[in-house]
Enzyme design. Structure first.
Site, short mmCIF file in Angstrom:
data_model
loop_
_atom_site.label_atom_id
_atom_site.label_comp_id
_atom_site.label_asym_id
_atom_site.label_seq_id
_atom_site.Cartn_x
_atom_site.Cartn_y
_atom_site.Cartn_z
CG ASN A 255 -4.91 4.47 2.80
OD1 ASN A 255 -5.81 5.06 3.70
ND2 ASN A 255 -5.36 4.74 1.50
CD1 TRP A 256 -4.99 0.81 8.16
CD2 TRP A 256 -6.23 1.20 10.39
NE1 TRP A 256 -4.42 0.30 9.45
CE2 TRP A 256 -4.97 0.42 10.66
CE3 TRP A 256 -6.86 1.64 11.31
CZ2 TRP A 256 -4.82 0.11 12.13
CZ3 TRP A 256 -6.66 1.39 12.62
CH2 TRP A 256 -5.53 0.60 12.92
CE LYS A 257 -8.11 2.71 0.24
NZ LYS A 257 -8.10 2.39 -1.07
CG HIS B 282 -5.79 7.40 -1.93
ND1 HIS B 282 -6.83 7.12 -2.64
CD2 HIS B 282 -5.13 6.57 -1.59
CE1 HIS B 282 -6.90 6.00 -2.64
NE2 HIS B 282 -5.70 5.48 -2.08
CD GLU C 152 -9.76 5.44 -2.07
OE1 GLU C 152 -9.74 5.56 -1.17
OE2 GLU C 152 -9.56 4.23 -2.82
CD GLU D 160 -1.99 4.00 -3.71
OE1 GLU D 160 -1.93 3.30 -2.75
OE2 GLU D 160 -2.77 5.10 -3.51
N GLY E 45 -8.23 -1.28 -4.97
CA GLY E 45 -9.36 -2.04 -4.45
C GLY E 45 -10.14 -2.64 -5.67
CB SER F 5 -5.01 -5.16 -5.93
OG SER F 5 -6.21 -4.49 -6.03
N GLY G 213 -3.98 -1.14 1.06
CA GLY G 213 -5.34 -0.65 1.55
C GLY G 213 -5.80 -1.88 2.30
N GLY G 214 -6.97 -2.52 1.55
CA GLY G 214 -7.77 -3.57 1.97
C GLY G 214 -6.96 -4.52 2.89
P1 PGA Z 1 -5.88 -1.26 -1.95
O1 PGA Z 1 -5.92 -0.17 -1.56
O2 PGA Z 1 -4.72 -2.07 -1.60
O3 PGA Z 1 -7.17 -1.64 -1.29
O4 PGA Z 1 -6.07 -1.43 -3.48
C1 PGA Z 1 -4.39 0.65 -1.86
C2 PGA Z 1 -4.64 2.17 -1.75
O5 PGA Z 1 -5.69 2.69 -2.18
O6 PGA Z 1 -3.68 2.94 -0.80
#
Ligand code: PGA
Length: 253
Positions: A9-11, A98, A100, A170, A176, A216, A237-238
């Protein structure tokens, strides 16, 4: 054995040329080193780069997902991108719900139920995110929160549609933050989700349902998380923005 999925997930990251470079590096890595036969790899870039991604991935073992979709078919919804548009550039998956989007864009479970329906109508696989806030966990409400998210967002589906959906657990406190759920915490929730699916649908549907972990997840902890009985891969994500890390995570599945 269930397949494993590793989805990046590149956001809201990267300019066009950086996205192009990262896709090239991921494809080179996959081509040169291969991916385990039981693993599917998905990248979810920002919407603007989806067509680039589906073009580059054509005929390669790389699938492409969007990060969001509009809840309506078409028309006067300025700024939205429809499921039909995603279908027209051959997107395979779409993340919905998600945390967010729930937190910053006020998406409700009812909105997500609509988005699930419209994606399935257009042949796109929803990756339905669920997960509790830190307060929920501290109040021992995490199971209840996740159960409500699934009941209201997904469990309206008929069995034949539900069986196409992926679930991503999640925990919001792990996204994050560098604070990963322990393998035991992840396994406990994944087993709980699978039991809910068995109760609502059937044991067979539950046994086949893919439940990803996100929050994470990185090159150092993916192997242990993915080795849990009910963890069928990850939403990353990251760590999905660095090819070396993403490649290690793919091979940990
Ligand atoms: P993260 O994000 O791996 O940076 O914690 C995961 C996600 O939000 O899908």
């Amino acid at each position: 054995m269930r397949r494993k999925i590793v989805a990046g997930n590149w956001k809201m990251n990267m300019r066009f040329s950086e996205a192009d470079d990262l896709l090239t590096l991921i494809l080179d890595d996959i081509e040169n080193k291969g991916i385990p036969e039981h693993v599917d790899v998905v990248v979810c870039p920002p919407a603007l780069y989806l067509e680039l991604a589906t073009d580059m991935a054509l005929g390669k073992p790389l699938l492409v997902g969007a990060q969001n979709v509009g809840a309506y078919e078409s028309g006067a919804y300025t700024g939205e991108i429809s499921a039909g548009m995603l279908e027209s550039v051959e997107v395979d998956y779409c993340i919905i719900g998600h945390s967010e989007r729930r937190q910053y864009f006020y998406e409700s479970n009812a909105d997500l139920a609509k988005k699930t329906d419209i994606l399935l109508k257009h042949g796109i696989i929803p990756i339905f995110c669920c997960g509790e806030l830190l307060d929920d966990r501290e109040d021992d409400m995490h199971m209840e929160v996740v159960s409500t998210q699934l009941e209201e967002g997904l469990f309206h589906l008929e069995e034949s549609d539900f069986s196409k959906v992926l679930i991503a657990y999640e925990p919001v406190w792990a996204i994050g933050t560098g604070k990963t759920a322990t393998p035991e915490q992840a396994q406990e929730m994944h087993a709980f989700i699978r039991a809910l699916v068995a109760k609502k649908y059937s044991k067979q549907i539950a046994d086949e349902c893919l439940i990803l972990y996100g929050g994470s997840c990185n090159a150092g902890n993916a192997k242990e998380l993915f080795s849990q009985e009910d963890v069928d891969g990850g939403l990353i994500g990251g760590a999905s923005l660095k090819v070396e890390d993403f490649a290690t995570i793919i091979r940990s599945a």
